[in-house]
Design an enzyme around this catalytic site. Sequence first.
Site, short mmCIF file in Angstrom:
data_model
loop_
_atom_site.label_atom_id
_atom_site.label_comp_id
_atom_site.label_asym_id
_atom_site.label_seq_id
_atom_site.Cartn_x
_atom_site.Cartn_y
_atom_site.Cartn_z
N THR A 187 0.82 -1.21 0.00
CA THR A 187 0.00 0.00 0.00
C THR A 187 0.86 1.26 0.00
OG1 THR A 187 -1.47 1.32 1.41
CG2 THR A 187 -0.16 -0.32 2.52
N TYR A 225 -1.47 -0.09 10.56
CA TYR A 225 -1.78 -0.78 9.31
C TYR A 225 -0.61 -0.66 8.33
CZ TYR A 225 -3.58 -1.33 4.59
OH TYR A 225 -3.72 -1.70 3.28
#
Length: 322
Positions: A116, A140
């Site tokens: 990501t 995350y």
Amino acid sequence: MILVMGGAGYIGSHTVKHLLDNGYEVVVADNLIYGHREAVDPRAKFELADLADKVSLRNVFGKYSIDAVIHFAAFAYVGESVQNPQKYYHNNVIGTSNLLDVMLEYGVKKIVFSSTCATYGEPLYTPIDEKHPQNPINPYGRTKLMIEQMFADYETAYGLQHIALRYFNAAGCAADGSIGESHTPETHLIPLVLKAISGERQDIKVFGTDYDTPDGTCIRDYIHVEDLALAHRLAVEKLGSYNGCINLGTGVGTSVKEIIVAAEHVSGKKCPTEYAPRRAGDPARLFADNTKAKEILGWQPKYTNIKDIIQTAWNWELNRKY
Ligand code: UDP
């Protein structure tokens, strides 16, 4: 055969369909906590498995002859990762470590991974290329960065062949309407805007109108999920001749207000809009330098117009199957 871990999720299910359409044999493994069984193409094999349970993983590797793994199985709510980091370190990091253990036990050394742009953290410059420093600002993003780092060490020690694809903002749904985006809870901008337009939600709250951008709202790089799916297939085909990380974005930034205007145009309806304070941890602008994806994978996004991306999401919203 390709094993798609997390193949019942949003990006995973679109990748499964794309692989099958291109002649690959696919087995999906998913714990169905967030995934949807209906999202898995009936041409694929399906196994219920969980990254926390190595026995369930061994069952899959023992039953099928796996050539490569595409690994989507992760928790991905940024806010929740701040509140409950245990859940994220356990599932994302330890879970991936379990998966790699079982892959090595069975002699499978090829993996394509969902990373990501959140691994970059607050951007120092845009467009963001792969050399941009990685300083994630939430658990995350840190879990995804740790996994990228594990791959490099496993390459050195065990000969792992790996490509981590760093997505910008995944958006849109299958052009044929067969599968689409369905999260509970939904936190992403485009589905929320479309639900405000359809009346399923009262309104859309625009998180911050005082950013240093032309219209004051945040800029993101929205990439169609079928373009992501294509990149995963190309990455699988590249395993062995390239190891490393590749950004996946269109290279074009679109603001929150521009998304709302485009969605109103596509649907022909007004979007009830409220202006709200900034959401913690949102950088003003994030968009990709996608040169590396083009050069290494020979990838070219088919969707470059945000209205076309939103059109596929609107078609799904009007006729969702799950
Ligand atoms: N956003 C918003 N209202 C919402 C959800 C998102 O204004 O209800 C904004 C958010 O601040 C960000 C952009 O839309 O600038 C995209 O957010 P999303 O959660 O879809 O993806 P992210 O960029 O956080 O991965």
